[in-house]
Design a protein around this motif. Structure first.
Motif, PDB file in Angstrom:
ATOM      1  N   PRO A 100       0.747  -1.084   0.027  1.00 54.92           N
ATOM      2  CA  PRO A 100       0.394   0.361  -0.326  1.00 54.92           C
ATOM      3  C   PRO A 100       0.691   1.311  -0.115  1.00 54.92           C
ATOM      4  CG  PRO A 100       0.400  -0.288   1.767  1.00 54.92           C
ATOM      5  CD  PRO A 100       0.636  -2.516   0.944  1.00 54.92           C
ATOM      6  N   PRO A 101       0.081   2.481  -0.319  1.00 53.95           N
ATOM      7  CA  PRO A 101       0.953   3.636  -0.499  1.00 53.95           C
ATOM      8  C   PRO A 101       0.925   3.731   1.044  1.00 53.95           C
ATOM      9  CG  PRO A 101      -0.490   3.748  -1.168  1.00 53.95           C
ATOM     10  CD  PRO A 101      -1.082   2.266  -1.598  1.00 53.95           C
ATOM     11  N   LEU A 102       1.775   5.509   0.854  1.00 53.88           N
ATOM     12  CA  LEU A 102       1.121   6.274   2.288  1.00 53.88           C
ATOM     13  C   LEU A 102       1.028   7.108   2.181  1.00 53.88           C
ATOM     14  CD1 LEU A 102       2.455   6.805   5.150  1.00 53.88           C
ATOM     15  CD2 LEU A 102       4.699   7.840   4.286  1.00 53.88           C
ATOM     16  N   ILE A 103      -0.406   7.473   2.806  1.00 56.41           N
ATOM     17  CA  ILE A 103      -0.636   9.008   2.729  1.00 56.41           C
ATOM     18  C   ILE A 103      -1.078   9.584   3.848  1.00 56.41           C
ATOM     19  CG2 ILE A 103      -3.088   9.774   1.853  1.00 56.41           C
ATOM     20  CD1 ILE A 103      -3.346   7.214   0.496  1.00 56.41           C
ATOM     21  N   SER A 104      -0.208  10.760   3.549  1.00 60.79           N
ATOM     22  CA  SER A 104      -0.554  12.125   4.489  1.00 60.79           C
ATOM     23  C   SER A 104      -0.836  13.657   3.975  1.00 60.79           C
ATOM     24  CB  SER A 104       0.819  12.159   4.947  1.00 60.79           C
ATOM     25  OG  SER A 104       1.719  12.327   3.774  1.00 60.79           O
ATOM     26  N   PHE A 105      -1.633  13.823   5.243  1.00 58.98           N
ATOM     27  CA  PHE A 105      -1.801  15.229   4.735  1.00 58.98           C
ATOM     28  C   PHE A 105      -0.562  16.207   5.008  1.00 58.98           C
ATOM     29  CE2 PHE A 105      -6.142  13.863   5.394  1.00 58.98           C
ATOM     30  CZ  PHE A 105      -6.867  14.033   4.452  1.00 58.98           C
ATOM     31  N   LYS A 106      -0.615  16.935   4.446  1.00 58.67           N
ATOM     32  CA  LYS A 106       0.143  17.839   5.119  1.00 58.67           C
ATOM     33  C   LYS A 106       0.251  19.625   5.350  1.00 58.67           C
ATOM     34  CE  LYS A 106       3.379  19.468   1.245  1.00 58.67           C
ATOM     35  NZ  LYS A 106       3.618  19.434  -0.237  1.00 58.67           N
ATOM     36  N   THR A 107      -1.924  19.742   5.297  1.00 62.61           N
ATOM     37  CA  THR A 107      -2.106  20.176   6.198  1.00 62.61           C
ATOM     38  C   THR A 107      -3.015  19.927   6.760  1.00 62.61           C
ATOM     39  OG1 THR A 107      -3.032  21.411   3.147  1.00 62.61           O
ATOM     40  CG2 THR A 107      -4.126  22.229   5.580  1.00 62.61           C
ATOM     41  N   LYS A 108      -2.198  20.848   8.325  1.00 63.09           N
ATOM     42  CA  LYS A 108      -2.413  20.098   9.109  1.00 63.09           C
ATOM     43  C   LYS A 108      -4.403  20.186   9.050  1.00 63.09           C
ATOM     44  CE  LYS A 108       0.879  21.495  12.611  1.00 63.09           C
ATOM     45  NZ  LYS A 108       1.351  20.078  12.921  1.00 63.09           N
ATOM     46  N   ILE A 119      -0.404  11.527   8.782  1.00 57.73           N
ATOM     47  CA  ILE A 119      -0.570   9.889   8.015  1.00 57.73           C
ATOM     48  C   ILE A 119      -1.902   9.419   8.572  1.00 57.73           C
ATOM     49  CG2 ILE A 119      -0.038   7.735   8.352  1.00 57.73           C
ATOM     50  CD1 ILE A 119       2.671   8.924   8.859  1.00 57.73           C
ATOM     51  N   VAL A 120      -2.918   9.243   7.559  1.00 60.75           N
ATOM     52  CA  VAL A 120      -4.343   8.659   6.674  1.00 60.75           C
ATOM     53  C   VAL A 120      -3.978   7.288   7.465  1.00 60.75           C
ATOM     54  CG1 VAL A 120      -6.150   8.198   5.972  1.00 60.75           C
ATOM     55  CG2 VAL A 120      -5.075  10.337   5.185  1.00 60.75           C
TER      56      VAL A 120
END
Length: 181
Positions: free
Chosen positions: A87-95, A106-107
């Motif tokens: 799986p990919p790593l998905i993260s929010f850059k915006t708080k 990280i989602v």
């Protein structure tokens, strides 16, 4: 004259195997990018970072009638060379104030867990799942424990804090954009 080739060393085999895997991952991501560009739901914009198909940037509009409405959220998608097997790593850059997003952005969704992940899951379905997550949080033990506690025990406080974070982030992003212009 001996035409027999020397057997490949295990390091050489690993390198060849890695190139084959990366080639497959590259082709799959190129194909998925075309699908996302064609079928992306409203409120999602995609760019590829530095022409690296393994690093995507997403701008996600906060869905209507949620505490995230009016906000624009930047996400990073990092695809490992073993994608789609991994799986990919998905993260929010915006708080964002959300029980499925940890303090690093990280989602955390079940479909992204290695034990549940399936190569049949597409980028488009992941993006739709993240949009859905903003409408219907699905708390897990992997997100932010403080936000999770507020979400489960003090719903109104959760909604108010999520709105405040969205407004604060949106106004600071707007100011940043105005400074650039």
């Amino acid at each position: 004259m001996n035409d027999e080739k020397e057997p490949l060393e295990s390091e050489e085999l690993e390198e060849i195997e890695m190139r084959v895997i990366q080639g497959y991952s590259y082709d799959r991501l190129q194909s998925e990018l075309r699908v996302v560009e064609r079928e992306s739901p409203e409120g999602i914009a995609i760019t590829i970072k530095d022409d690296d198909i393994f690093r995507w940037r997403v701008k996600l509009q906060g869905p209507k009638d949620t505490p995230y409405e009016g906000g624009t959220f930047a996400l990073k998608l990092y695809f490992p060379s073993g994608y789609p097997e991994s799986p990919p790593l998905i993260s929010f850059k915006t708080k964002i104030f959300h029980p499925n997003v940890d303090s690093f952005g990280i989602v955390h969704m079940d479909i992204l867990l290695p034990s549940i992940w399936s190569p049949d899951i597409t980028v488009l379905s992941m993006l739709k799942s993240i949009q859905d997550l903003l409408v219907y949080p699905k708390p897990t033990e992997y997100g932010d424990p403080q936000v999770l506690s507020i979400f489960q025990k003090e719903t109104q406080r959760f909604v108010e804090e999520a709105k405040q974070w969205t407004e604060k982030t949106h106004s600071s992003e707007t100011h940043r954009e105005l400074r650039i212009l």
